[in-house]
Write a protein that holds these residues in place. Structure first.
Motif, PDB file in Angstrom:
ATOM      1  N   SER A 127       0.949  -1.000   0.194  1.00 56.98           N
ATOM      2  CA  SER A 127       0.289  -0.035   0.054  1.00 56.98           C
ATOM      3  C   SER A 127       0.901   0.944   0.093  1.00 56.98           C
ATOM      4  CB  SER A 127      -0.569   0.287   1.533  1.00 56.98           C
ATOM      5  OG  SER A 127      -0.441   0.324   2.910  1.00 56.98           O
TER       6      SER A 127
ATOM      7  N   ILE B 241      -1.921  -7.046   0.525  1.00 57.34           N
ATOM      8  CA  ILE B 241      -2.091  -7.285   1.943  1.00 57.34           C
ATOM      9  C   ILE B 241      -1.047  -6.332   3.279  1.00 57.34           C
ATOM     10  CG2 ILE B 241      -3.679  -9.292   1.521  1.00 57.34           C
ATOM     11  CD1 ILE B 241      -1.163 -10.300   2.989  1.00 57.34           C
ATOM     12  N   SER B 242      -2.127  -6.033   3.455  1.00 56.63           N
ATOM     13  CA  SER B 242      -1.676  -4.918   4.562  1.00 56.63           C
ATOM     14  C   SER B 242      -2.372  -4.353   6.210  1.00 56.63           C
ATOM     15  CB  SER B 242      -1.137  -3.314   3.545  1.00 56.63           C
ATOM     16  OG  SER B 242      -0.452  -2.677   4.337  1.00 56.63           O
ATOM     17  N   ASN B 243      -1.435  -3.822   6.788  1.00 59.33           N
ATOM     18  CA  ASN B 243      -2.263  -4.030   7.984  1.00 59.33           C
ATOM     19  C   ASN B 243      -2.309  -2.083   8.052  1.00 59.33           C
ATOM     20  OD1 ASN B 243       0.265  -2.341   8.416  1.00 59.33           O
ATOM     21  ND2 ASN B 243       0.078  -3.111  10.514  1.00 59.33           N
ATOM     22  N   GLN B 244      -1.493  -1.463   6.623  1.00 60.10           N
ATOM     23  CA  GLN B 244      -2.275   0.263   6.543  1.00 60.10           C
ATOM     24  C   GLN B 244      -3.506  -0.133   6.108  1.00 60.10           C
ATOM     25  OE1 GLN B 244      -0.420   2.436   7.982  1.00 60.10           O
ATOM     26  NE2 GLN B 244       0.732   0.289   8.840  1.00 60.10           N
ATOM     27  N   LEU B 245      -5.286   0.607   6.504  1.00 66.01           N
ATOM     28  CA  LEU B 245      -6.532   0.056   6.083  1.00 66.01           C
ATOM     29  C   LEU B 245      -6.574   1.592   5.732  1.00 66.01           C
ATOM     30  CD1 LEU B 245      -9.041  -0.411   5.992  1.00 66.01           C
ATOM     31  CD2 LEU B 245      -9.808   0.319   7.813  1.00 66.01           C
TER      32      LEU B 245
ATOM     33  N   LEU C 157      -4.427   1.270   1.858  1.00 63.36           N
ATOM     34  CA  LEU C 157      -5.553   0.534   1.042  1.00 63.36           C
ATOM     35  C   LEU C 157      -6.792   0.943   0.473  1.00 63.36           C
ATOM     36  CD1 LEU C 157      -4.794  -2.782   3.706  1.00 63.36           C
ATOM     37  CD2 LEU C 157      -3.609  -2.470   1.262  1.00 63.36           C
ATOM     38  N   GLN C 158      -7.347   1.326   1.514  1.00 63.06           N
ATOM     39  CA  GLN C 158      -8.958   2.214   0.802  1.00 63.06           C
ATOM     40  C   GLN C 158      -8.643   3.273  -0.276  1.00 63.06           C
ATOM     41  OE1 GLN C 158     -10.069   3.966   4.725  1.00 63.06           O
ATOM     42  NE2 GLN C 158     -11.662   1.658   5.156  1.00 63.06           N
TER      43      GLN C 158
ATOM     44  N   THR D 105      -7.488  -5.587  -2.537  1.00 59.77           N
ATOM     45  CA  THR D 105      -6.755  -5.551  -1.389  1.00 59.77           C
ATOM     46  C   THR D 105      -7.668  -5.990   0.666  1.00 59.77           C
ATOM     47  OG1 THR D 105      -8.290  -3.572  -0.566  1.00 59.77           O
ATOM     48  CG2 THR D 105      -6.632  -3.117  -1.719  1.00 59.77           C
TER      49      THR D 105
ATOM     50  N   CYS E 160      -6.584  -5.691   4.277  1.00 63.65           N
ATOM     51  CA  CYS E 160      -5.684  -5.791   5.737  1.00 63.65           C
ATOM     52  C   CYS E 160      -6.155  -6.685   6.632  1.00 63.65           C
ATOM     53  CB  CYS E 160      -6.910  -4.428   6.132  1.00 63.65           C
ATOM     54  SG  CYS E 160      -6.235  -3.450   7.903  1.00 63.65           S
TER      55      CYS E 160
ATOM     56  N   ASP F  28      -2.690  -7.837  10.194  1.00 64.70           N
ATOM     57  CA  ASP F  28      -1.909  -8.051  11.002  1.00 64.70           C
ATOM     58  C   ASP F  28      -1.030  -9.575  10.435  1.00 64.70           C
ATOM     59  OD1 ASP F  28       0.617  -7.510  12.844  1.00 64.70           O
ATOM     60  OD2 ASP F  28      -1.227  -6.408  14.368  1.00 64.70           O
TER      61      ASP F  28
ATOM     62  N   THR G 247      -6.536 -14.882   5.769  1.00 64.34           N
ATOM     63  CA  THR G 247      -6.603 -13.868   5.128  1.00 64.34           C
ATOM     64  C   THR G 247      -6.275 -14.357   4.114  1.00 64.34           C
ATOM     65  OG1 THR G 247      -7.087 -11.958   6.954  1.00 64.34           O
ATOM     66  CG2 THR G 247      -5.781 -11.667   4.284  1.00 64.34           C
TER      67      THR G 247
END
Length: 243
Positions: free
Chosen positions: A15, A36-40, A43-44, A55, A57, A59, A69
């Motif tokens: 992202s 995939i990422s933990n940075q919502l 990503l949006q 995408t 989300c 961790d 996931t």
């Protein structure tokens, strides 16, 4: 250019920074890209601008949630383990928490994601490609980077072991080992001319890497042109490791 047209590729940590550069180049070349990422929020924003990029989300430090996931996302032809963290601490001050977090994100997550993706490649007879993002820090000591150096050395070793075991299934595994890269974060980290000068003096080409330098290496290793390349660690370092 549609060299990846019809291929489905997963990129972790896609992202922002190098990961985003990889995602967008694969998308431009016709791939069906999932990141995939933990940075919502990142990503949006990515999906709002590029609706055909899928995408999710999660961790990546959470082993079970990550497995669920990735499993839910289906089957892939390629994987780029890009997600990573660099916590800058001198050796004598490195804490258990920061060391464990570095290993968890930089190494364990790559193992976890790769297991799920590779198992499905094998099940579906896909002769896929996996690229792990390592660093020049895996092969040369960098001051105040003890946990990071350790994690990237582990990635190089894991790349070789993966290549050995997955090769009989037609799955190639390689690593890319960049020098300092001028992503948005990289430009902030190396803004100090004194600090930058010390590093640049060790790079024969006399410049830092750009995101596209790493992207080009990754797409090469993912692609058919690297069909006989597996188990390598490819420096993208302007000659840093040659000195």
């Amino acid at each position: 250019m549609d060299s990846f047209k019809g291929r489905r590729i997963l990129v972790t940590g896609g992202s922002q920074g190098i990961g985003k550069g990889i995602v967008l180049e694969l998308w431009r070349q016709g791939a069906n890209v999932v990141t995939i990422s933990n940075q919502l929020e990142d990503l949006q924003r990515l999906q709002a601008e590029y609706p055909t990029i899928e995408t999710a989300c999660v961790d990546l430090r959470d082993w079970d949630s990550t497995r669920k996931t990735v499993d839910s996302l289906g089957v892939f032809d390629g994987l780029v383990n890009n997600a990573g963290v660099a916590i800058i601490e001198p050796f004598l001050e490195c804490t258990q928490t920061n060391f464990d977090q570095t290993i968890s994100i930089n190494v364990r997550a790559a193992l976890n994601v790769s297991q799920i993706v590779a198992q499905k490649m094998i099940k579906h007879g896909i002769k896929g490609s996996i690229v792990n993002i390592s660093s020049q820090a895996s092969k040369a000591a960098l001051k105040d980077h003890v946990a990071y150096c350790a994690s990237k050395s582990a990635i190089d070793s894991m790349t070789r072991a993966m290549a050995l075991e997955l090769g009989p299934h037609g799955i190639r595994v390689n690593a890319v080992n960049p020098t300092a890269v001028m992503s948005e974060l990289g430009r902030q980290v190396w803004a100090d001319p004194v600090k930058a000068g010390k590093m640049l003096s060790k790079i024969p080409l006399g410049r830092f890497g750009e995101v596209e330098d790493v992207v080009n290496a990754v797409t090469f290793l993912l692609g058919a042109g690297a069909g006989m390349v597996s188990g390598v660690q490819l420096p993208v370092d302007g000659g840093f490791l040659a000195t």
